[in-house]
Design an enzyme around this catalytic site. Structure first.
Site, PDB file in Angstrom:
ATOM      1  N   VAL A   1       9.481  12.791 -11.706  1.00  0.00           N
ATOM      2  CA  VAL A   1       8.322  12.024 -11.247  1.00  0.00           C
ATOM      3  C   VAL A   1       8.546  10.540 -11.450  1.00  0.00           C
ATOM      4  O   VAL A   1       8.269   9.702 -10.582  1.00  0.00           O
ATOM      5  CB  VAL A   1       7.048  12.490 -11.978  1.00  0.00           C
ATOM      6  CG1 VAL A   1       5.887  11.572 -11.650  1.00  0.00           C
ATOM      7  CG2 VAL A   1       6.731  13.919 -11.609  1.00  0.00           C
ATOM      8  N   ALA A   2       9.077  10.177 -12.623  1.00  0.00           N
ATOM      9  CA  ALA A   2       9.278   8.765 -12.941  1.00  0.00           C
ATOM     10  C   ALA A   2      10.400   8.152 -12.117  1.00  0.00           C
ATOM     11  O   ALA A   2      10.369   6.970 -11.787  1.00  0.00           O
ATOM     12  CB  ALA A   2       9.587   8.614 -14.433  1.00  0.00           C
TER      13      ALA A   2
ATOM     14  N   GLU B   1       7.740   7.062  -5.474  1.00  0.00           N
ATOM     15  CA  GLU B   1       6.962   7.751  -4.447  1.00  0.00           C
ATOM     16  C   GLU B   1       6.087   6.808  -3.638  1.00  0.00           C
ATOM     17  O   GLU B   1       5.559   7.180  -2.598  1.00  0.00           O
ATOM     18  CB  GLU B   1       6.080   8.835  -5.092  1.00  0.00           C
ATOM     19  CG  GLU B   1       4.984   8.326  -6.020  1.00  0.00           C
ATOM     20  CD  GLU B   1       5.498   8.106  -7.442  1.00  0.00           C
ATOM     21  OE1 GLU B   1       4.700   7.734  -8.311  1.00  0.00           O
ATOM     22  OE2 GLU B   1       6.707   8.293  -7.666  1.00  0.00           O
TER      23      GLU B   1
ATOM     24  N   ASP C   1       7.499 -19.381  28.375  1.00  0.00           N
ATOM     25  CA  ASP C   1       6.835 -19.817  29.595  1.00  0.00           C
ATOM     26  C   ASP C   1       6.603 -21.322  29.496  1.00  0.00           C
ATOM     27  O   ASP C   1       6.188 -21.823  28.443  1.00  0.00           O
ATOM     28  CB  ASP C   1       5.510 -19.068  29.751  1.00  0.00           C
ATOM     29  CG  ASP C   1       4.753 -19.508  30.980  1.00  0.00           C
ATOM     30  OD1 ASP C   1       5.284 -19.385  32.086  1.00  0.00           O
ATOM     31  OD2 ASP C   1       3.618 -19.997  30.823  1.00  0.00           O
TER      32      ASP C   1
ATOM     33  N   ASP D   1       0.561 -17.464  28.933  1.00  0.00           N
ATOM     34  CA  ASP D   1      -0.884 -17.651  28.862  1.00  0.00           C
ATOM     35  C   ASP D   1      -1.610 -17.184  30.122  1.00  0.00           C
ATOM     36  O   ASP D   1      -2.820 -17.116  30.140  1.00  0.00           O
ATOM     37  CB  ASP D   1      -1.230 -19.127  28.613  1.00  0.00           C
ATOM     38  CG  ASP D   1      -0.712 -20.044  29.720  1.00  0.00           C
ATOM     39  OD1 ASP D   1       0.012 -19.550  30.601  1.00  0.00           O
ATOM     40  OD2 ASP D   1      -1.037 -21.246  29.699  1.00  0.00           O
TER      41      ASP D   1
ATOM     42  N   ASP E   1       2.013 -13.765  33.467  1.00  0.00           N
ATOM     43  CA  ASP E   1       2.872 -13.474  32.319  1.00  0.00           C
ATOM     44  C   ASP E   1       2.625 -12.080  31.742  1.00  0.00           C
ATOM     45  O   ASP E   1       3.419 -11.600  30.921  1.00  0.00           O
ATOM     46  CB  ASP E   1       2.633 -14.509  31.203  1.00  0.00           C
ATOM     47  CG  ASP E   1       2.892 -15.927  31.669  1.00  0.00           C
ATOM     48  OD1 ASP E   1       3.892 -16.132  32.380  1.00  0.00           O
ATOM     49  OD2 ASP E   1       2.097 -16.824  31.330  1.00  0.00           O
TER      50      ASP E   1
ATOM     51  N   ASN F   1      14.194   2.747 -11.424  1.00  0.00           N
ATOM     52  CA  ASN F   1      13.980   4.185 -11.584  1.00  0.00           C
ATOM     53  C   ASN F   1      15.291   4.942 -11.744  1.00  0.00           C
ATOM     54  O   ASN F   1      15.372   5.930 -12.482  1.00  0.00           O
ATOM     55  CB  ASN F   1      13.202   4.727 -10.380  1.00  0.00           C
ATOM     56  CG  ASN F   1      11.750   4.263 -10.384  1.00  0.00           C
ATOM     57  OD1 ASN F   1      11.410   3.314 -11.083  1.00  0.00           O
ATOM     58  ND2 ASN F   1      10.914   4.902  -9.611  1.00  0.00           N
TER      59      ASN F   1
ATOM     60  N   ASN G   1       7.029   4.426 -16.227  1.00  0.00           N
ATOM     61  CA  ASN G   1       6.820   4.396 -14.780  1.00  0.00           C
ATOM     62  C   ASN G   1       5.543   3.644 -14.418  1.00  0.00           C
ATOM     63  O   ASN G   1       5.496   2.879 -13.451  1.00  0.00           O
ATOM     64  CB  ASN G   1       6.758   5.833 -14.251  1.00  0.00           C
ATOM     65  CG  ASN G   1       6.912   5.895 -12.743  1.00  0.00           C
ATOM     66  OD1 ASN G   1       7.702   5.180 -12.175  1.00  0.00           O
ATOM     67  ND2 ASN G   1       6.141   6.753 -12.108  1.00  0.00           N
TER      68      ASN G   1
ATOM     69  N   THR H   1       6.134  -0.372 -15.403  1.00  0.00           N
ATOM     70  CA  THR H   1       7.168  -1.178 -14.746  1.00  0.00           C
ATOM     71  C   THR H   1       7.121  -1.141 -13.227  1.00  0.00           C
ATOM     72  O   THR H   1       7.575  -2.080 -12.569  1.00  0.00           O
ATOM     73  CB  THR H   1       8.576  -0.716 -15.191  1.00  0.00           C
ATOM     74  OG1 THR H   1       8.773   0.645 -14.813  1.00  0.00           O
ATOM     75  CG2 THR H   1       8.729  -0.850 -16.695  1.00  0.00           C
TER      76      THR H   1
END
Length: 895
Positions: free
Chosen positions: A295-296, A300, A342, A642, A646, A708, A736, A739
């Site tokens: 997990v750490a 994720e 343009d 514009d 265009d 990690n 985890n 940090t």
């Protein structure tokens, strides 16, 4: 007010009358409106109250509760829950509480971040209110689109977005792009006559226009029959409901990186588990440690980091008056390689002024308004002034000193000239009422109008590209009398045209004809004059072009002007960076054409080697071809514009950039980026921000993976060597939490590096973390790991394997990871550089807060017990500090 005939049944239901089957008089009666007066303000306000604002149904974003619960639907949370269950089974209820506390804290932080990002992204839907021209009490007025009501008489002109469903009552070569509603890419030519079949498909209702579609040619008027949710677009949105936005390319890349890391970390954690068992550690202890390590170790939150950084980038750009309508455009800006510009309204201010005329074989520099009055005494000059006032779509509003012109910059300039010379424009237009218009289109660079004249004849007025207008003429006006247009006279006109164009002036040819039929035949007109208009280059454009060149972006001017006019402007802007200026005229494109079919442009992309600086006399179809050809060479292309002409190229480009002030509704509707202040230098800011955002995502991902991965290395090495576990399950989760979150997000708020616009564009095919980057990450992780293991080894030598040694290892790795965020700020600029980077106060605050949290664990007995920590001596703290700083110093020295 009398109750409306249609008021009893909500508009849009099946029982409502078939609007496309109804005649115009029936519609006027049913909606209690008038073909010239429209609605009164009082009636319009009453209907606005009755039917509500003309807004599409809004779908509520995900509820806060749903968003919060979604934080628990992930593999890491499932793994943590298993770890908590194991802790309860083994009697570690306190550990289970800590684990679930970490889950809750992560969920709260994730929810807060996602909620903030969601608000920013959803605000994209509210980037401005479109407007519409309606007739109220006999006057044409501009109102916001939400104020349009059933029965309003709406004016439709080229370049406008249609605000509501309406039945056409007047059409003059009216063409509408209905692809947004029907999917048909070919423009539809509209008519007034009612249809006989009530069940005609939507795409075949030629006398109807619908909300969300665009007028791309001609003009007309229509009666609004449905607004808001009752429009066809409203029905579609109601049926579709809320659709989740597609992920951006970078989010997909991060998903892929995350999946690869999950697989890698799972394998390594499995190895740690097996080695631990072989080394004699308890099964449940190793199971809990391995799950916590998995997990750490897996970052994720990678996709969430990308979304958050992109959303924050949106917010920053908005402070710079840059509106982003599509989230993916932010990262695409960073890879931009070709910028098609343009000319009118982008490179120039789009504020045309007539500066010179050529008629009667005489050049006339435009003098003061008093001197212009004398022009009416000369037949040729008077005829010219009348023709440019008649062949003109600009409207006069007000009078005297308060006279205002509403129309394009070019037509306003021509009308201003006529008014300054003393022409009474309104009486002239009443004397010669317009009967027909041939608008400028993709196949013709001219506009013509037909007017009723004396004794059943017609007056035809034309203006446009001098060469194309000249081709329609058989005679030339000389001292008020038409004479034959000989080759010598034709050459004289062309020479004057070239002379004016070479001075960066926009040149128009003007002609007229007295005809017996409303449709003049070829070569039936009489040549009148050349009109030269000046449109100054925007302030700051030269500097912006230089910035683009330094950033490795090729700048290409795409204009409808003649080659000589475009060449003069291109040289003034140094588009070729000192090299010979290469120009392709529309006529030259034929030699680049190849076999084409379907949607293929037929433009030979392989012959575009980046040496073309200007495309001149380009039609809207040509603009689209240029963009597609550049894209076929693998380049990321942006198009600015514009106008309605265009729009196709803006839509096809990787990034369409529209002007917010001078731009038409059609241009803004299809653009990805809107510049509120129409300044070209803001495009450089947008590119800088796009590159910075992408770079910051890389920095955050780099930091998360490097830190990690170091946890896995520490555990793998220590378990393999049989020297205990420097980190237990609770410490891994705490590490985890401390940090990853705050430093990772703070890195996303890094300011632009000074050299960000001095580097070439990134390759869009390059992965977010190329192989060289992974090699660097591995080395940094190894430094962090072995530095922490060194401190852990010192503690084993002094205290033996146990809580004291684990405390030193835990504190060393945590502080080293936090300090490593400083090194991740730049891949090239070292910490003690002679020109230090600008401060990142967000990172400073994040580090102070996170380090403070870490030190608190040593001061609060309850936290010491939960994390299984032991008191530290001053020598221990010195070793921890050294082990935290040593990787930073080594990493900085290797940049």
């Amino acid at each position: 007010m009398k109750s409306l005939v249609f008021a009893q049944v909500p508009i849009g239901e099946e029982t409502v009358q078939c609007w496309h089957c109804s005649g115009v008089e029936t519609l006027l009666t049913q909606f209690h409106t008038d073909v010239t007066e429209g609605l009164s303000q009082a009636v319009a306000q009453e209907r606005l109250h009755q039917y509500g604002p003309n807004l599409l149904p809004e779908f509520a974003s995900r509820s806060r509760w749903t968003m919060f619960l979604a934080q628990f639907k992930s593999m890491p949370v499932a793994l943590l829950s298993v770890a908590a269950l194991i802790a309860v089974i083994t009697g570690g209820r306190a550990d289970a509480l800590v684990i679930m506390g970490v889950v809750l804290i992560n969920a709260i932080i994730g929810y807060a971040t996602e909620n903030h990002s969601d608000r920013i992204i959803r605000s994209l839907e509210q980037l401005g209110t479109p407007t519409a021209q309606v007739v109220r009490a006999g006057e044409r007025v501009q109102v916001s689109a939400p104020e349009v009501v059933p029965g309003d008489l709406v004016w439709l002109r080229s370049g406008t977005a249609i605000p509501a469903d309406a039945r056409i009552i007047e059409a003059d070569q009216l063409q509408v792009d209905e692809s947004a509603l029907t999917g048909e890419s070919i423009p539809v030519t509209k008519q007034v006559d009612p249809l006989t079949e009530p069940d005609v498909p939507l795409a075949d209702r030629l006398n109807m226009v619908y909300r969300g579609t665009l007028v791309i040619g001609g003009q007309g008027r229509a009666i609004v029959v449905a607004t808001g949710q009752q429009t066809e677009m409203g029905k579609v949105q109601t049926l579709v409901g809320q659709v989740e936005p597609a992920k951006t390319p970078i989010e997909n890349q991060l998903d892929q990186v995350g999946s690869q890391l999950v697989l890698l970390c799972s394998v390594i954690c499995g190895v740690v588990f097996v080695i631990g068992l072989l080394r004699g550690y308890e099964l449940l202890e190793m199971l809990k440690t391995s799950i916590s390590l998995a997990v750490a170790a897996v970052p994720e939150g990678l996709p969430a980091v990308a979304t958050t950084i992109l959303a924050l980038g949106l917010w920053r750009m908005r402070q710079q008056k840059i509106l982003i309508r599509r989230l993916g455009a932010v990262e695409t800006l960073g890879a931009l390689r070709s910028l098609c510009l343009d000319k009118t309204g982008t490179l120039t201010v789009n504020n045309m002024t007539v500066v010179e005329l050529y008629a009667d074989q005489t050049r006339l520099q435009i003098p003061t308004a008093e001197d212009l009055q004398s022009l009416q005494a000369h037949p040729s000059w008077l005829k010219l002034l009348q023709i440019v006032a008649l062949c003109n779509d600009s409207e006069l509003n007000g009078g005297g000193e308060h006279l205002a012109l509403q129309g394009s910059s070019t037509e306003n300039a021509l009308l201003t000239l006529a008014i300054a010379a003393g022409v009474a424009v309104q009486p002239l237009r009443e004397r010669y009422p317009r009967l027909k218009t041939w608008p400028r289109s993709t196949t013709q660079n001219w506009m013509a109008t037909a007017h009723a004249a004396e004794q059943g004849t017609y007056l035809v007025a034309m203006k446009g590209n001098p060469i194309e207008v000249l081709d329609q003429c058989h005679a030339i006006l000389d001292q008020g009398q038409p004479i034959a247009l000989t080759p010598a006279l034709r050459q004289q006109v062309l020479a004057e045209n070239d002379r004016m164009a070479s001075q960066a002036l926009r040149v128009l040819g003007v002609a007229y004809g007295q005809t017996q039929t409303i449709d003049p035949g070829p070569e039936s007109l009489t040549w009148l004059a050349l009109v030269a208009l000046a449109d100054p280059i925007r302030p700051g454009v030269n500097a912006a072009i230089e910035v683009f060149h330094q950033a490795g972006i090729e700048t290409i001017m795409v204009t409808g002007d003649q080659s000589l006019t475009a060449s003069a402007i291109g040289q003034a802007l140094n588009l070729s960076q000192g090299a010979p200026l290469k120009i392709l005229d529309a006529a030259d494109l034929a030699r680049f054409s190849g076999p084409s079919s379907g949607s293929e442009s037929g433009f030979a992309a392989h012959e575009l080697d980046g040496s073309v600086h200007i495309f001149a006399r380009i039609s809207p179809a040509n603009k689209l071809q240029v963009v597609q050809a550049l894209q076929k060479t693998g380049k990321v292309v942006a198009m600015t514009g514009d106008g309605i002409n265009d729009s196709p190229a803006l839509k096809a480009a990787d990034v369409g950039i529209a002007m917010g002030q001078a731009g038409t509704d059609a241009a803004r509707e299809v653009a990805d980026v809107i510049l509120e202040e129409d300044n070209l230098d803001t495009i450089a800011i947008a590119i800088q921000q796009g590159r910075t955002i992408y770079g910051n995502i890389r920095k955050s991902v780099h930091f998360l993976i490097a830190t990690n991965l170091s946890e896995i290395m520490v555990m793998l090495v220590s378990v393999s060597l049989g020297i205990g576990q420097p980190l237990n399950a609770i410490q891994l989760l705490w590490l985890n939490l401390v940090t990853d979150i705050f430093p990772g997000l703070a890195l996303a708020l890094e300011a632009s590096e000074p050299e960000v616009l001095l580097q070439p564009p990134r390759d869009p095919q390059e992965p977010i973390l190329p192989q060289a980057e992974f090699q660097r990450i591995f080395l940094e992780s190894a430094l962090l790991s072995f530095s922490a293991l060194g401190a852990y080894g010192y503690a084993i030598w002094r205290y033996g394997i146990g809580p004291s040694a684990s405390t030193v290892g835990f504190m060393s790795l945590t502080l080293a990871q936090l300090v490593h965020a400083i090194s991740c700020r730049s891949k090239t600029r070292i910490l003690l550089a002679s020109k230090p980077r600008s401060a990142n106060w967000y990172l400073a605050i994040a580090l102070i807060f996170s380090i403070g949290l870490q030190l608190i664990t040593l001061a609060i007995p309850q936290l010491q017990d939960l994390l299984h920590l032991s008191p530290l001596t001053w020598m221990d703290l010195g070793v921890i500090l050294l082990s935290a700083l040593l990787p930073l110093l080594i990493n900085e020295s290797t940049k």
